[in-house]
Design an enzyme around this catalytic site. Structure first.
Site, PDB file in Angstrom:
ATOM      1  N   LYS A  36       7.732   6.006  -0.258  1.00 28.72           N
ATOM      2  CA  LYS A  36       7.412   4.593  -0.095  1.00 28.72           C
ATOM      3  C   LYS A  36       8.393   3.921   0.861  1.00 28.72           C
ATOM      4  O   LYS A  36       8.064   2.954   1.517  1.00 28.72           O
ATOM      5  CB  LYS A  36       7.435   3.883  -1.454  1.00 28.72           C
ATOM      6  CG  LYS A  36       6.230   4.258  -2.309  1.00 28.72           C
ATOM      7  CD  LYS A  36       6.110   3.361  -3.514  1.00 28.72           C
ATOM      8  CE  LYS A  36       7.107   3.742  -4.576  1.00 28.72           C
ATOM      9  NZ  LYS A  36       6.943   3.035  -5.828  1.00 28.72           N
ATOM     10  N   ARG A  37       9.588   4.465   0.912  1.00 31.89           N
ATOM     11  CA  ARG A  37      10.610   3.891   1.773  1.00 31.89           C
ATOM     12  C   ARG A  37      10.250   4.061   3.256  1.00 31.89           C
ATOM     13  O   ARG A  37      10.459   3.181   4.068  1.00 31.89           O
ATOM     14  CB  ARG A  37      11.951   4.568   1.461  1.00 31.89           C
ATOM     15  CG  ARG A  37      13.159   3.744   1.712  1.00 31.89           C
ATOM     16  CD  ARG A  37      14.381   4.327   1.007  1.00 31.89           C
ATOM     17  NE  ARG A  37      14.325   5.775   0.805  1.00 31.89           N
ATOM     18  CZ  ARG A  37      14.622   6.678   1.743  1.00 31.89           C
ATOM     19  NH1 ARG A  37      14.990   6.300   2.943  1.00 31.89           N
ATOM     20  NH2 ARG A  37      14.547   7.971   1.474  1.00 31.89           N
TER      21      ARG A  37
END
Ligand code: GLU
Length: 495
Positions: free
Chosen positions: A257-258
């Site tokens: 997600k980063r």
């Protein structure tokens, strides 16, 4: 299943942020497994890491799973016979069982502060030992505990790993996994604040909720021996384990997600993907539908319900699979084409709304069949047909309006002819318009492309749109004529 235990599986996310696409895949495999075996699918929220828990995350998880159509039989929102289904509401269970372990010599109290633990770990490292805790509090006696308690020192409860043994368990995909216990940490089970750690909480709950199969991400394999030791310590029947492989980004490495927006389910919800396409696609990430059609070609488009009918968990892959958004986009287009006009119109409405456009259902219903063949994402419908719902369709740039091979004056004359021909039609049906305008192109002695392109631009404000005549029929004669007149005036004013 040959087992006698009724199938009960769970998806147990921690509400620490947006729902990860890998989480959706794990939930989906659990859902398919339950469905395949006539079992129950349970949603349990693991929020015992209070520092990482985010308030809005729970509703995001619930909305995301609902969007994907992965409905659960028991869960925090709907309850069930084994509730509550949120771990922070079940603390008494974990405290009771952690103390039970201490009383039975399977766990012990440890009083080190975080700073002391760091020093212990650093000293071990300096001595060439694996970092971590050196199990020194094993030697404390109940008298020591009483003394330390009297000093007001907080303590954690740690698992007393039986060091001389080996722990073996069978993963349904990976087979036998074996570790020497001396390599394992005396993991913390209950923290000083009375909250359990994941290791204790999830397995107590899996036991109390009578979970038969634990299907979860492979990142938990290294911790599973601790869980097995806990099951043995309690003397509880163990669930069967199945660890599903990581999802990889096409550029390599784990999808995160980063780094990758498409690692969150919200990317797909907001981006105009259909849940049918996403769940269809996820079936082939770490598993494979594997059915062929009569021509012997692999069937690409299928529902999660169809997949569930043949879901064989032992065919889950051991290695990670790439998540190819390009392919998912193609699949989404396929799914859009399979929707009824009514269904597509209904699903499109919120996207127009989000773009600030009031798109009445009846008009969307008319435009749906025109869009169906032309879009891969629902969001593309807004780009393609937003002009239908805008009063302020921009007057096109003259340079764009004048087609190749025509002058400004010829373009103006062509639009004037179109205007007059359309104004004189007995009705505004597509076929009537088309006959008149094809005839107009002949009269003008220009190609239909040269004729239709400025009309399209004048009426829609864009060079690409769904088929012109259908679009003009939807817009209505009055508006069409007004927009043509506006373009004509612009061309007249041209230098
Ligand atoms: N709460 C854990 C997670 O979010 C669940 C792991 C498990 O399924 O046991 O990864």
């Amino acid at each position: 299943m040959s087992d006698s235990r009724p199938v009960r599986v769970r998806f147990a996310p921690s509400p620490t942020g947006d729902l990860h696409i890998g989480g959706v895949r794990t939930a989906q495999f659990n859902w398919m497994f339950a469905r395949r075996h006539g079992g129950k699918f349970i949603l349990r929220i693991e929020d015992t890491d209070q520092k990482r828990t985010q308030e809005h995350s729970l509703s995001g998880i619930i909305d995301g799973l609902r969007w994907a159509g992965l409905h659960w039989d028991e869960g925090p929102d709907i309850g069930g016979p084994y509730g509550p289904y949120i771990q922070s509401e079940r603390l008494a269970h974990y405290q009771y069982w952690a103390n039970w372990l201490v009383e039975h010599g399977k766990a012990y109290r440890a009083y080190e502060t975080p700073e002391e633990l760091e020093l212990i770990s650093a000293a071990r490292k300096a001595n060439g030992l694996p970092p971590g805790y050196d199990r020194r509090a094993r030697s404390l006696t109940p008298e020591d505990w009483a003394r330390l308690d009297a000093q007001g020192k907080p303590y954690v409860i740690r698992l007393k790993v039986p060091l001389e043994e080996e722990t073996v368990f069978e993963d349904m995909v990976r087979g036998i996994i074996r570790v020497r216990n001396e390599t394992l940490q005396d993991a913390v089970l209950l923290k000083a604040d009375g909250f359990p750690t994941y290791h204790l909480a999830h397995m107590v709950d899996d036991h109390l909720m009578e979970i038969s199969h634990v299907i979860r991400a492979e990142e938990w394999i290294p911790s599973t021996p601790l869980h097995v030791i806990l099951y043995q310590a309690f003397g509880w029947e163990m669930p069967k384990f199945c660890h599903v492989p990581v999802i990889l980004h096409p550029s390599g490495g784990k999808i995160s997600k980063r780094k990758h927006p498409e690692a969150s389910i919200s990317y797909f919800i907001k981006g105009g993907y259909l849940p049918e396409a996403v769940t269809n696609f996820l079936c082939n990430v770490g598993w494979n539908y594997g059915k062929t059609d009569e021509k012997g070609e692999e069937i690409q488009v299928f529902t999660k319900e169809e997949a569930a009918e043949v879901f064989d968990i032992t065919r889950v892959t051991q290695t990670g699979t790439k998540f190819d958004v390009v392919k998912l986009k193609w699949l989404n287009g396929e799914w859009i084409r399979r929707l009824s006009d009514e269904d597509l119109a209904r699903r499109l409405q919120p996207f127009f709304q989000a773009a600030g456009l009031n798109a009445p259902y009846e008009i969307l219903l008319k435009v749906a069949p025109l869009l169906k063949e032309r879009i891969k994402l629902l969001t593309e419908a807004v780009e393609m047909a937003g002009f239908l719902f805008r009063d302020d369709v921009p007057t096109p740039e003259l340079s764009a309006l004048i087609p190749k091979g025509l002058t400004a004056e010829q373009t103006r004359a062509a639009l004037q002819l179109a205007h007059d021909a359309l104004a004189a039609l007995p009705d505004f049906e597509c076929a009537t318009q088309e006959a008149a305008l094809r005839h107009g192109a002949e009269q003008l002695g220009i190609k239909t492309g040269q004729f239709f392109s400025p009309i399209r631009l004048a009426v829609t404000g864009q060079s690409v749109s769904p088929p012109l005549f259908e679009i003009m029929a939807i817009i209505g004669r009055e508006k069409v004529l007004a927009r043509l007149a506006r373009a004509i005036a612009a061309l007249q004013a041209a230098p």
